[in-house]
Design a protein around this motif. Structure first.
Motif, PDB file in Angstrom:
ATOM      1  N   ASN A  27       0.509  33.310  47.749  1.00  0.00           N
ATOM      2  CA  ASN A  27       1.540  34.141  48.361  1.00  0.00           C
ATOM      3  C   ASN A  27       2.836  34.137  47.552  1.00  0.00           C
ATOM      4  O   ASN A  27       3.830  34.724  47.971  1.00  0.00           O
ATOM      5  N   GLY A  28       2.848  33.429  46.433  1.00  0.00           N
ATOM      6  CA  GLY A  28       4.046  33.350  45.605  1.00  0.00           C
ATOM      7  C   GLY A  28       4.991  32.232  46.000  1.00  0.00           C
ATOM      8  O   GLY A  28       6.092  32.134  45.469  1.00  0.00           O
ATOM      9  N   CYS A  46       2.904  35.428  40.409  1.00  0.00           N
ATOM     10  CA  CYS A  46       1.701  35.563  41.232  1.00  0.00           C
ATOM     11  C   CYS A  46       1.165  36.995  41.158  1.00  0.00           C
ATOM     12  O   CYS A  46      -0.029  37.202  40.962  1.00  0.00           O
ATOM     13  N   ALA A  47       2.041  37.987  41.276  1.00  0.00           N
ATOM     14  CA  ALA A  47       1.620  39.389  41.253  1.00  0.00           C
ATOM     15  C   ALA A  47       1.006  39.770  39.907  1.00  0.00           C
ATOM     16  O   ALA A  47      -0.012  40.480  39.856  1.00  0.00           O
ATOM     17  N   LEU A  48       1.604  39.318  38.808  1.00  0.00           N
ATOM     18  CA  LEU A  48       1.055  39.596  37.479  1.00  0.00           C
ATOM     19  C   LEU A  48      -0.349  39.016  37.336  1.00  0.00           C
ATOM     20  O   LEU A  48      -1.254  39.670  36.824  1.00  0.00           O
ATOM     21  N   ALA A  49      -0.526  37.794  37.789  1.00  0.00           N
ATOM     22  CA  ALA A  49      -1.824  37.134  37.669  1.00  0.00           C
ATOM     23  C   ALA A  49      -2.882  37.839  38.515  1.00  0.00           C
ATOM     24  O   ALA A  49      -4.024  38.020  38.073  1.00  0.00           O
ATOM     25  N   VAL A  50      -2.513  38.259  39.712  1.00  0.00           N
ATOM     26  CA  VAL A  50      -3.465  38.959  40.586  1.00  0.00           C
ATOM     27  C   VAL A  50      -3.885  40.282  39.959  1.00  0.00           C
ATOM     28  O   VAL A  50      -5.079  40.612  39.912  1.00  0.00           O
ATOM     29  N   GLN A  51      -2.929  41.051  39.468  1.00  0.00           N
ATOM     30  CA  GLN A  51      -3.254  42.347  38.861  1.00  0.00           C
ATOM     31  C   GLN A  51      -4.101  42.172  37.595  1.00  0.00           C
ATOM     32  O   GLN A  51      -5.053  42.914  37.376  1.00  0.00           O
ATOM     33  N   MET A  60     -11.516  33.673  36.335  1.00  0.00           N
ATOM     34  CA  MET A  60     -11.226  32.238  36.339  1.00  0.00           C
ATOM     35  C   MET A  60     -10.852  31.730  34.947  1.00  0.00           C
ATOM     36  O   MET A  60     -10.294  30.662  34.814  1.00  0.00           O
ATOM     37  N   HIS A  61     -11.148  32.499  33.902  1.00  0.00           N
ATOM     38  CA  HIS A  61     -10.841  32.076  32.543  1.00  0.00           C
ATOM     39  C   HIS A  61      -9.710  32.899  31.935  1.00  0.00           C
ATOM     40  O   HIS A  61      -9.522  32.904  30.732  1.00  0.00           O
ATOM     41  N   LEU A  62      -8.988  33.581  32.768  1.00  0.00           N
ATOM     42  CA  LEU A  62      -7.941  34.480  32.314  1.00  0.00           C
ATOM     43  C   LEU A  62      -6.625  33.725  32.116  1.00  0.00           C
ATOM     44  O   LEU A  62      -6.185  32.988  32.996  1.00  0.00           O
ATOM     45  N   GLN A  83      -6.610  28.868  44.108  1.00  0.00           N
ATOM     46  CA  GLN A  83      -5.523  28.513  45.021  1.00  0.00           C
ATOM     47  C   GLN A  83      -4.144  28.468  44.379  1.00  0.00           C
ATOM     48  O   GLN A  83      -3.146  28.378  45.075  1.00  0.00           O
ATOM     49  N   LEU A  84      -4.085  28.512  43.054  1.00  0.00           N
ATOM     50  CA  LEU A  84      -2.844  28.193  42.362  1.00  0.00           C
ATOM     51  C   LEU A  84      -2.641  29.072  41.131  1.00  0.00           C
ATOM     52  O   LEU A  84      -3.598  29.384  40.423  1.00  0.00           O
ATOM     53  N   THR A  85      -1.400  29.466  40.905  1.00  0.00           N
ATOM     54  CA  THR A  85      -1.034  30.153  39.677  1.00  0.00           C
ATOM     55  C   THR A  85       0.028  29.301  38.984  1.00  0.00           C
ATOM     56  O   THR A  85       1.007  28.882  39.603  1.00  0.00           O
ATOM     57  N   THR A  86      -0.184  29.023  37.716  1.00  0.00           N
ATOM     58  CA  THR A  86       0.722  28.179  36.949  1.00  0.00           C
ATOM     59  C   THR A  86       1.312  28.986  35.800  1.00  0.00           C
ATOM     60  O   THR A  86       0.596  29.707  35.114  1.00  0.00           O
ATOM     61  N   ALA A  87       2.619  28.847  35.600  1.00  0.00           N
ATOM     62  CA  ALA A  87       3.294  29.483  34.471  1.00  0.00           C
ATOM     63  C   ALA A  87       3.988  28.396  33.660  1.00  0.00           C
ATOM     64  O   ALA A  87       4.682  27.540  34.213  1.00  0.00           O
ATOM     65  N   ILE A  88       3.770  28.433  32.362  1.00  0.00           N
ATOM     66  CA  ILE A  88       4.417  27.492  31.445  1.00  0.00           C
ATOM     67  C   ILE A  88       5.337  28.279  30.531  1.00  0.00           C
ATOM     68  O   ILE A  88       4.886  29.183  29.814  1.00  0.00           O
ATOM     69  N   PHE A  89       6.608  27.954  30.591  1.00  0.00           N
ATOM     70  CA  PHE A  89       7.623  28.613  29.768  1.00  0.00           C
ATOM     71  C   PHE A  89       7.810  27.795  28.505  1.00  0.00           C
ATOM     72  O   PHE A  89       7.984  26.578  28.564  1.00  0.00           O
TER      73      PHE A  89
END
Length: 92
Positions: A27-28, A46-51, A60-62, A83-89
């Motif tokens: 849900n972000g 979250c929205a970028l990853a879903v799209q 799953m490998h994206l 269940q999770l979206t991770t972003a590394i800057f």
């Protein structure tokens, strides 16, 4: 789960060039963050990853990679799981 997530974030944050890391749910909602993270980015990540997962036959490998500022050498890597979206800057 919180301790395990915190441990994984600590390990990723120690990698060379990592300036920030954020983990969000489907849900972000921010579940954890470390370092320098652009404000209000959790929903966008979250929205970028879903799209993007809709374009891949194997979501799953994206892993998404964006150059935030090529002149300043900044980028972000985004990975989505069930269940999770991770972003590394990163900054060079």
């Amino acid at each position: 789960m919180e301790k395990a997530l915190e441990k994984q974030m600590d390990e990723a944050f120690r990698l060379p060039g990592v300036s920030g890391i954020i983990c969000v749910d489907n849900n972000g909602l921010c579940l954890g963050a470390k370092g320098v993270i652009p404000g209000q980015c959790n929903g966008s990540i979250c929205a970028l990853a879903v799209q993007a997962s809709k374009l891949s036959p194997s979501p799953m490998h994206l892993v998404l990679s964006f150059a935030l500022s090529q002149s300043m050498g900044k980028s972000v890597l985004i990975k989505k799981t069930d269940q999770l979206t991770t972003a590394i800057f990163k900054s060079s």
